[in-house]
Design an enzyme around this catalytic site. Structure first.
Site, PDB file in Angstrom:
ATOM      1  N   CYS A 103      -1.385   5.046  -5.661  1.00  0.00           N
ATOM      2  CA  CYS A 103      -2.297   4.207  -4.891  1.00  0.00           C
ATOM      3  C   CYS A 103      -2.476   2.925  -5.692  1.00  0.00           C
ATOM      4  CB  CYS A 103      -3.642   4.892  -4.666  1.00  0.00           C
ATOM      5  SG  CYS A 103      -4.807   3.875  -3.742  1.00  0.00           S
ATOM      6  N   THR A 162       0.850  -1.177   0.000  1.00  0.00           N
ATOM      7  CA  THR A 162       0.000   0.000   0.000  1.00  0.00           C
ATOM      8  C   THR A 162       0.890   1.233   0.000  1.00  0.00           C
ATOM      9  OG1 THR A 162      -1.465   1.359   1.413  1.00  0.00           O
ATOM     10  CG2 THR A 162      -0.180  -0.332   2.497  1.00  0.00           C
TER      11      THR A 162
END
Length: 229
Positions: A196, A83
């Site tokens: 992202c 992430t």
């Protein structure tokens, strides 16, 4: 082959993308039936997302540090966090890890500097765009990061959390991302970071007027390279 330890679940869609890219990378390099040796500890994204909203980054960092320790006990030779946003607490993981922590921003910056690009736009969650940790780490590599204006930052963030982390990709959202990237290019950005993991569920290189740097793919490629050194 070294064993890659993955901290996943933020969201599980992004973790699945990491798993696919890493195993495809190993198969491309080694051929045949080869795949990566890996371990994954998956956290519950609903719990992490609640900590994000509550600004409880210390607690979130503790959860991820515990995941890293579990991976190390399981035999991981390196640790990666699947992430972008939670790299805000990467220092908590590094503090407890006795094996190398492979930082996503460093892997992305290496490719940007290799392309002789110094100014990039960043699309990511509001936390990643606004809290400074990403831009500060990029600056160590001589890369300037530009983020969209506040209204567009909110649009990018809401699409990630309201759609992409749920596996939804809407045409209107794709059009919004295209417009925002075009605006960043007009401001002088020579490239765009997809900062992202879920963003590639919505847009790809063809949607940007300037070169794209997919942080997930670049991170995965770095992990494959280290595993096979």
């Amino acid at each position: 082959m070294r064993t890659i330890g993955l901290i996943g679940g933020m969201s599980w869609e992004s973790s699945a993308e990491y798993y696919r890219l890493i195993n495809e990378g190993v198969r491309t390099r080694l051929g045949g039936q080869h795949n990566a040796r890996s371990l994954m500890v998956t956290v519950d994204f609903a719990e992490i997302e609640a900590m994000q909203r509550a600004d409880d980054w210390d607690r979130a960092g503790k959860v991820l540090a515990e995941a890293a320790t579990a991976l190390e006990r399981g035999g991981a030779d390196m640790i990666a966090l699947c992430t972008n946003t939670m790299h805000l607490v990467a220092d908590r993981i590094e503090a407890v890890s006795r094996v190398p922590f492979v930082h996503l921003v460093d892997a992305t910056a290496e490719r940007i500097t290799a392309a002789r690009i110094e100014r990039v736009g960043l699309l990511a969650t509001r936390f990643t765009m606004e809290m400074g940790f990403y831009a500060e780490r990029m600056a160590r590599h001589g890369v300037e990061v530009i983020v969209p204006p506040s209204g567009d930052r909110e649009t990018v963030h809401e699409i990630i959390y309201g759609e992409l982390t749920l596996g939804v990709a809407e045409d209107d959202s794709r059009a919004s991302y295209r417009r925002i990237m075009a605006d960043l290019a007009e401001q002088g950005c020579e490239g765009i970071i997809y900062g992202c993991t879920e963003i590639t569920l919505l847009v790809d290189e063809s949607d940007s007027p300037v070169p794209v740097f997919d942080s997930t793919r670049l991170h995965a490629e770095r992990l494959v390279g280290l595993a096979l050194e």
